[in-house]
Design an enzyme around this catalytic site. Structure first.
Site, short mmCIF file in Angstrom:
data_model
loop_
_atom_site.label_atom_id
_atom_site.label_comp_id
_atom_site.label_asym_id
_atom_site.label_seq_id
_atom_site.Cartn_x
_atom_site.Cartn_y
_atom_site.Cartn_z
N GLU A 294 11.21 39.13 -9.15
CA GLU A 294 11.75 40.15 -8.26
C GLU A 294 13.05 40.78 -8.78
O GLU A 294 13.20 41.99 -8.75
CB GLU A 294 11.99 39.50 -6.88
CG GLU A 294 12.72 40.36 -5.87
CD GLU A 294 11.78 41.26 -5.08
OE1 GLU A 294 10.58 41.27 -5.41
OE2 GLU A 294 12.25 41.94 -4.16
N ASP A 295 13.95 39.97 -9.28
CA ASP A 295 15.32 40.44 -9.52
C ASP A 295 15.76 40.49 -10.98
O ASP A 295 16.92 40.81 -11.25
CB ASP A 295 16.33 39.55 -8.76
CG ASP A 295 16.16 39.66 -7.26
OD1 ASP A 295 15.66 40.70 -6.79
OD2 ASP A 295 16.52 38.70 -6.55
#
Ligand code: MN
Length: 294
Positions: free
Chosen positions: A75-76
């Protein structure tokens, strides 16, 4: 905590754990999150490590611990599903992917939509319950570190925790997590009364301890005489459930009489277990009146 501390936590309950795999995931996660920071100013990677540590309390397997370390990478960071799969295998890649999808679920915040939220979450649950366990640990750590967020964000996250994650933990039988989530949510939603309840609990702690000792003494004597193997545990009602009584039912703190509970836990080795439970019940009621409402 560093990687060797984490491995020690896992080894406590799983001596055959793959320490090398955990070391590789730790190094990879740390490298991916390098240069990212939490709102508190700490390096971002302290968060996945804390989530992994929470999951060791539930004695979860290596794949879950590794996933916790990597749960925010896809995700990041620049990490991808295929890279995680190549380095850590399909099982871990699918778990990380599951947590990412769960994080991105669009949840509605109205009560009438709660059933729909549960449905969405339970659809994930049917894939692999470990995804939800990781998500709950993630939420718990975020709640523990919510101090550093802006007020508005705190309120939003606290509400979501109360209407979604605490009930979910309850349904999964994770009562410690449920209670901590609720207490932390209250801390941010209603800080004044939260502090007030904590203050009153602390002030009455000594009296409560004395009362519990006096209350259990005759029971202990009789249980010893009967030759039963037991343990007596006492637990104070959670801050959130006290708040519920005060605010929703209008009962003043001083009038909440079931502020603690006492449990008698019997050694279940014996075959006469069930009749032993009745013997204990009978001993307890020799000293105290049963209350039909509870
Ligand atoms: Mn996270």
């Amino acid at each position: 905590i560093d990687v060797e501390d984490l491995i020690a936590l896992v080894r406590n309950y799983n001596p055959r754990s793959n320490a090398d795999l955990i070391r590789r995931a730790y190094a990879y996660g740390m490298q991916m999150h390098e240069g990212q920071f939490r709102k508190s100013g700490e390096p971002y990677f302290t968060h996945p490590v804390a989530v992994a540590a929470i999951l060791t309390e539930q004695q979860l397997d290596d794949a879950t611990i590794v996933t916790a370390l990597l749960h925010d990478t896809i995700e990041d960071t620049k990490s991808t599903y295929s890279e995680v799969e190549r380095l850590f295998g399909t099982e871990v890649a699918e778990l990380v992917d599951g947590v990412t999808k769960l994080t991105n679920l669009q949840l509605s915040s109205t009560e009438s939509q709660q059933a729909e939220n549960f449905r969405k979450m339970l659809l994930t649950l049917s894939d692999d319950v470990r995804v939800i366990l990781i998500k709950l640990a993630d939420r718990l750590h975020n709640m523990r570190t919510l101090d550093h967020m802006a007020r508005e964000k705190q309120l939003k996250i606290a509400s979501e925790t109360l209407f979604m994650y605490a009930p979910l933990a309850h349904r999964l039988g994770l009562y410690n997590i449920k209670t901590e989530l609720e207490d932390l949510a209250l801390k941010f939603k209603d800080p004044e009364i939260y502090e007030e309840i904590i203050g009153k609990l602390q002030k009455t702690q000594a009296v409560r301890t004395r009362f519990i000792n006096a209350f259990t003494l005759p029971i202990r004597r009789s249980l010893d005489k009967a030759g039963l193997h037991y343990e007596i545990k006492s637990r104070t009602k959670s801050i959130y459930s006290i708040w519920n009584k005060i605010v929703k039912k209008g009962v003043p703190f001083e009038e909440i009489y079931d502020v603690f509970a006492i449990r008698i836990i019997l050694d279940t080795q014996s075959e006469t277990e069930k009749s032993d439970c009745w013997r204990v019940y009978s001993i307890v009621t020799d000293f105290y009146q049963p209350s039909p409402e509870r």
